[in-house]
Design an enzyme around this catalytic site. Structure first.
Site, PDB file in Angstrom:
ATOM      1  N   PRO A 140       0.810  -1.231   0.000  1.00 49.18           N
ATOM      2  CA  PRO A 140       0.000   0.000   0.000  1.00 49.18           C
ATOM      3  C   PRO A 140       0.841   1.278   0.000  1.00 49.18           C
ATOM      4  CG  PRO A 140      -0.518  -1.457   1.867  1.00 49.18           C
ATOM      5  CD  PRO A 140       0.769  -1.900   1.294  1.00 49.18           C
ATOM      6  N   GLU A 141       2.174   1.118  -0.029  1.00 50.26           N
ATOM      7  CA  GLU A 141       3.032   2.309   0.025  1.00 50.26           C
ATOM      8  C   GLU A 141       3.855   2.416  -1.263  1.00 50.26           C
ATOM      9  OE1 GLU A 141       4.539   3.253   4.061  1.00 50.26           O
ATOM     10  OE2 GLU A 141       3.534   1.400   4.667  1.00 50.26           O
ATOM     11  N   MET A 142       5.140   2.042  -1.225  1.00 53.28           N
ATOM     12  CA  MET A 142       5.960   2.176  -2.430  1.00 53.28           C
ATOM     13  C   MET A 142       5.971   0.915  -3.289  1.00 53.28           C
ATOM     14  SD  MET A 142       8.986   4.411  -0.640  1.00 53.28           S
ATOM     15  CE  MET A 142       9.923   4.840  -2.093  1.00 53.28           C
TER      16      MET A 142
END
Length: 339
Positions: A140-142
């Site tokens: 859900p981030e990088m």
């Protein structure tokens, strides 16, 4: 810290047993300034003596480098924006494919994170170098696999040369070295404030209203959790006494013992929204909610406003950060992937 210790701290605070100046009282009760002496500061920010100007400059480039993400769009600065108090200003962090954090977790500030005992809301990382590995890999981030990050960096000759300059010709540019270099840059993001000037002996650094707010902060027992150089940064049971009224937003419950990292109060006026799930936008409301959940007391509007006034003195002097020029890609550099 157990409930009995917090209650005891609150009682001691409200009894105001300490003689001397307000600054002395604050320090006796556990509030510590950012050291003004560079060698003393280095003991906190660089205890192993591994930071060099070359590593910091390279770490800054990598901090702003969106190509460390799968999409090529998201950098560390996306969620920890150095121009916005070190946060993104939204309730839940937004990452790969513009997806909000599935646990509805808010991005904490990177400024002064070096003073915290643990990193992440559940305290699972011991330091900034280790912490930098998490968001890079998280979907859900990088959303970038370590191998992708390593390939992206190693196929840009300017990065390879920068690593050699920082670490020597025999450096191995692997995932751990890349993320550790980001951590070394983050260790320099320290923001001394007027509050530090006050604790360091400059009595007129705070206004009379801010001093009254500090007195109220001490008397209410806020120092039970928000103490030390970080004014937070440790682990605490949450909620401790009362029910958190936004507990149903997201599913985060802390670590296996229900412990949650205590946010720093430094630059708190710049880092809304508040709490781990970013549900409160008003500092006054945040103070009152903490009173109910952690101290078991109702903090009046007047007292909450006094404490918020004190928080203005925690706005720190930010280091001057010039946006870096980033290396160009080559034909071997892995292309962006939006999937």
């Amino acid at each position: 810290m157990k409930m009995s210790k917090i209650i005891a701290a609150s009682l001691v605070a409200s009894s105001v047993l300490f003689a001397g100046s307000l600054a002395d009282k604050a320090k006796t009760m556990g509030l510590l300034p950012i050291p003004t002496d560079k060698s003393e500061l280095s003991k906190l920010t660089d205890p192993n003596g591994t930071i060099t100007p070359e590593k910091v400059e390279l770490g800054k480039q990598l901090y702003f480098e969106p190509r460390l993400s799968k999409s090529g769009l998201i950098s560390c600065n996306t969620c920890h924006n150095l121009g916005m108090g070190g946060v993104d200003g939204v309730s839940a962090a937004v990452g790969h494919n513009w997806t909000a954090n599935p646990h509805h977790l808010n991005s904490p500030t990177v400024y002064n994170a070096v003073f915290a005992e643990k990193q992440f809301w559940d305290g699972r990382s011991p330091d900034l170098e280790d912490q930098a590995q998490g968001p890079m890999q998280a979907m859900p981030e990088m959303a970038a696999a370590p191998s992708l990050v390593v390939d992206r960096v190693n196929t840009m000759p300017e990065y390879v040369e920068a690593f050699k300059k920082a670490y020597g010709d025999d450096v191995k540019i692997n995932f751990e070295t890349i993320t550790a270099t980001i951590g070394k840059f983050e260790r320099t993001l320290v923001t001394p404030s007027r509050f530090d000037d006050f604790l360091n002996g400059k009595d007129d650094a705070l206004s009379d209203a801010e001093k009254e707010g500090l007195e109220t902060f001490l008397a209410k027992g806020c120092i039970a959790c928000h103490r030390g150089v970080a004014l937070g940064g440790g682990m605490q049971k949450f909620p401790l006494i009362g029910k958190y009224k936004y507990a149903d937003v997201g599913d985060f419950k802390g670590d296996k013992n229900g412990m949650v990292k205590v946010p720093t109060l430094r630059n708190i006026t710049e880092t809304a929204p508040y709490f781990h799930n970013g549900t409160i936008w008003s500092l006054k409301e945040a103070v009152q909610e903490m009173g109910r959940t952690q101290l078991g007391q109702e903090i009046s509007d007047a007292d909450a406003e006094k404490i918020v006034t004190f928080f203005n003195a925690l706005e720190g002097r930010k280091p001057m950060i010039e946006y870096p020029q980033l290396p160009k890609i080559t034909s071997e550099t892995p292309k962006p992937d939006m999937k």
